[in-house]
Design an enzyme around this catalytic site. Structure first.
Site, PDB file in Angstrom:
ATOM      1  N   ASP A 282      -4.774   7.353   4.277  1.00 12.87           N
ATOM      2  CA  ASP A 282      -4.237   6.047   4.666  1.00 12.87           C
ATOM      3  C   ASP A 282      -5.166   5.339   5.655  1.00 12.87           C
ATOM      4  O   ASP A 282      -4.719   4.709   6.607  1.00 12.87           O
ATOM      5  CB  ASP A 282      -2.830   6.172   5.260  1.00 12.87           C
ATOM      6  CG  ASP A 282      -2.150   4.824   5.465  1.00 12.87           C
ATOM      7  OD1 ASP A 282      -2.438   3.893   4.703  1.00 12.87           O
ATOM      8  OD2 ASP A 282      -1.355   4.686   6.410  1.00 12.87           O
TER       9      ASP A 282
ATOM     10  N   GLY B  67       0.785  -1.234   0.000  1.00 11.31           N
ATOM     11  CA  GLY B  67       0.000   0.000   0.000  1.00 11.31           C
ATOM     12  C   GLY B  67       0.814   1.280   0.000  1.00 11.31           C
ATOM     13  O   GLY B  67       0.284   2.338  -0.294  1.00 11.31           O
TER      14      GLY B  67
END
Lengths: 120, 562
Positions: B307, B197
């Site tokens: 995030d 990610g």
């Protein structure tokens, strides 16, 4: 040679290693070690800060502030040991990955300039 | 038949100990055994102490009255200083434990190592493992131990000997892919998820044949153009580096034959160059383990820019919601909201803040979408700085919560943090961190976090125990009215599940960032936890108070003093 008091035994060994390895100095190391206390170029340090944010901060902490237990506290890195810094970046050390092949000599110069600011 | 059943007829303890492994039938850790794990405290054979990941044990020998007599019975060093985050498993007399590089089989009663397996990595391995060079635990199935590796491989070992049986490569770690996930074996299929990610990868969940290591299916969390969900991505190639990692273990409902797997943040963090909802980032997928078919999904954070991973554990329970019994799956999301979903249909039943959050007015229960604050909307329009809570650490990080059916409460180490954030431009470079934002971290060191007993439906805390330094430890709840957890400075503690009163604590060898378990043998209850500081907080937060917490892993096991 007077070892800085803050260095652990393993750090001393690395210093010794750095000296040995420096006999076969790779181009990236040649002629780039400033005298201790030289002020880094602000522009270079700013570029280094950018690299630090993307590559280094995740372990070494914001503005180099870290407990310094697993990740090295870069605020303490001896200013007269750029060769050792370059080798650690290129080859990795302990938990630190090797960045050789991913960063250029210019990148490391910029990072070193930022390290010398001690994050202030 | 569980491995312990043959010992429950009054055998002397010493004899029973010797026979434990012998009694384990061939075919231990079958699907039936894994499915019953939450009801069979003689072993721990699944991540989460049961497919539902409740981390609740029916054991109550150690309880609010007796816990003061809890003492260590053995400890074993793990030869690891990079963070011990794994959940051990216990089966056939052995305890199985993993670190980023090692796999250990240990005699569960004595702490003596039976075998070890060491991985070799290249010197550049740490580049891809942004969350740390850790592992979150093994899986067991029919005599094999499975684990993932930092260089994105899946490994099968003989659980008796540690001999390597097969190794399958999932991805190229040099491109920023890494694995730390404890695998899940569901309906005979071995399932893993990828970490990517923060490196501009394209996430996926995939399945393997436990016998051979052959890949059975791979489900990308970001659809390719033309596939359902691709309309939520802009024209161009943003989807090819759009994130959606799947780095924590899903839970499984055998009755529904559904795996619930969380999908992480969109990439890069800054959403300016990927307009749209960006399915299936920051979502939960309900999948068929045999095929990878997605039966339903729910997206927690559309067009995630902070995030806000949706990876956190998905805990199943059967609870009352608005007076009606519902089969639910729950997640305390990084974005600060506690979600309760019907696990049959995916219907959103509740979504309430469980910690301080300032990025959303709330969750619209009709659409299931967050209503962002005016300040966040302005940041999205202008690129100006915005101050929001939670920061990227989240309202809760990966460390798993537990659920007690006895109290109906979730027990979670909750975080309280905020940051100043603004988007930035960053060109994509394969294998390099890809964030594209600027941040000023403001981790409030006075109110960093607390152990909270949460009502799942309201998100409100029945009680809380504030930590001086936020805890990144998992929790364990028991029928003995206890909640076990640890903290960053190494204290392992037991709290009363109903009142939050701290009843017991022990100073371990390092900081605790792992997942306690409890199990029993020969009529004696044991509690095991790994101590070994790490986590993104240690590295990222710049909290110098942790300078006096020594790194280095140790596996501790406790029992009542006779």
């Amino acid at each position: 040679m007077q070892w800085p008091r803050s260095l652990s035994l393993s750090s001393r060994l690395l210093c010794a290693l750095a000296i040995v390895v420096a006999v076969q100095t790779p181009p990236i190391l040649a002629g780039q070690t400033p005298a201790a206390g030289d002020a880094p170029s602000p522009d270079l340090a700013a570029r280094g800060r950018g690299l630090y944010l993307s590559h280094c901060m995740r372990c070494h902490g914001p503005n180099m502030i870290t407990p310094g237990t697993i990740a090295y506290d870069l605020r303490k890195f001896p200013a007269d040991q750029k060769d050792r810094f370059v080798l650690s970046v290129l080859n990795g050390k302990g938990a630190m990955p090797a960045w050789g092949g991913a960063v250029t000599g210019d990148d490391i110069d910029a990072l070193w300039a930022y390290v010398l600011t001690r994050g202030k | 038949m569980k491995s312990m059943d043959c010992l429950r007829n009054g055998l002397p303890a010493a004899l029973a100990a010797g026979l434990w492994a012998v009694c384990a039938p061939a075919g231990a850790q079958s699907t039936a055994v894994l499915s019953a794990d939450h009801t069979t405290p003689g072993d721990v054979v699944t991540y989460g102490m049961g497919y539902s990941q409740q981390r609740f044990s029916p054991l109550k020998q150690i309880n609010a009255r007796t816990v003061s007599r809890l003492v260590p019975v053995w400890a074993m060093g793990t030869n690891n200083s990079l963070g011990d985050e794994a959940q051990p498993l216990v089966s056939g007399g052995m305890m199985y434990y993993t670190t980023g590089k090692s796999t250990y089989a240990v005699d569960a009663l004595t702490g003596r190592m039976a075998w070890k397996h060491e991985l070799e990595y290249g010197p550049d391995i740490g580049r891809a493992a942004l969350s740390g060079q850790v592992n979150r635990g093994p899986a067991l199935y029919e005599g094999k131990l499975f684990r993932t590796t930092l260089d994105a491989q899946v490994l099968a070992l003989d659980a008796k000997t540690g001999k390597e049986l097969w190794k399958s490569k999932s991805a190229d770690y040099k491109q920023g892919y890494s694995m730390s996930v404890a695998p899940l074996v569901a309906n005979g299929v071995l399932i893993t998820g990828i970490g990517c990610g923060e490196h501009g990868g394209r996430g996926y969940i995939e399945a393997w044949d436990p016998e051979t290591g052959k890949q059975l299916w791979r489900k990308y969390t970001i659809p390719a153009p033309g596939e359902p969900g691709s309309e939520t991505w802009p024209e161009g190639d943003a989807w090819t580096r759009g994130g959606g990692p799947a780095w924590l273990t899903g839970s499984y409902d055998p009755a529904l034959d559904l795996v619930f797997w969380g999908v992480g943040n969109a990439s890069p963090w800054n959403a300016q160059d990927r307009r749209g909802d960006n399915l299936y980032t920051a979502s939960v997928l309900a999948m068929r383990p045999k095929t990878g078919e997605v039966v339903w999904y729910y997206q927690f954070t559309p067009n995630d820019t902070f995030d806000f991973d949706g990876n956190n554990e998905l805990v199943q329970a059967d609870i009352l919601v608005a007076g009606k019994p519902r089969k639910v799956v729950m997640q305390a999301n990084r974005n600060g909201f506690l979600y309760v979903l019907d696990r049959v249909s995916g219907e959103l039943l509740a979504a309430n803040a469980f910690t301080r959050q300032t990025w959303a007015e709330g969750i619209d229960m009709k659409t299931g979408r967050p209503v962002e604050t005016a300040a966040v909307k302005k940041m999205r329009e202008t690129g100006d700085w915005v101050t929001v809570a939670p920061a990227a650490f989240g309202g809760k990080n990966w460390n798993p919560m537990s659920f007690s059916p006895a109290t109906g409460l979730l027990y979670a180490n909750v975080l309280d943090n905020e940051w100043d954030y603004r988007p930035a431009k960053q060109p994509y470079e394969a294998g390099a961190p890809y964030i594209a934002m600027e941040a000023k971290w403001r981790f409030d060191q006075k109110a960093g976090g607390a152990l909270k007993a949460l009502d799942p439906v309201t998100g409100k805390a029945k009680w809380q125990h504030p930590w001086t330094i936020a805890s990144f430890s998992g929790t364990l709840a028991t029928a003995g009215d206890l909640v076990f957890t640890g903290n960053m400075t190494g204290e392992f503690a037991a709290f009363h599940a109903g009142t939050g009163q701290k009843l017991w604590s022990f100073q371990t060898s390092s900081g605790i960032v792992s997942q306690p378990i409890t199990w029993e043998h020969g009529g004696r209850q044991y509690v095991t936890v790994a101590s070994g500081i790490g986590t993104v907080y240690l590295f990222f937060a710049g909290d110098e108070r942790l300078a006096t917490v020594p790194p280095g892993g140790t596996l501790w096991t406790f029992a009542l003093m006779p």
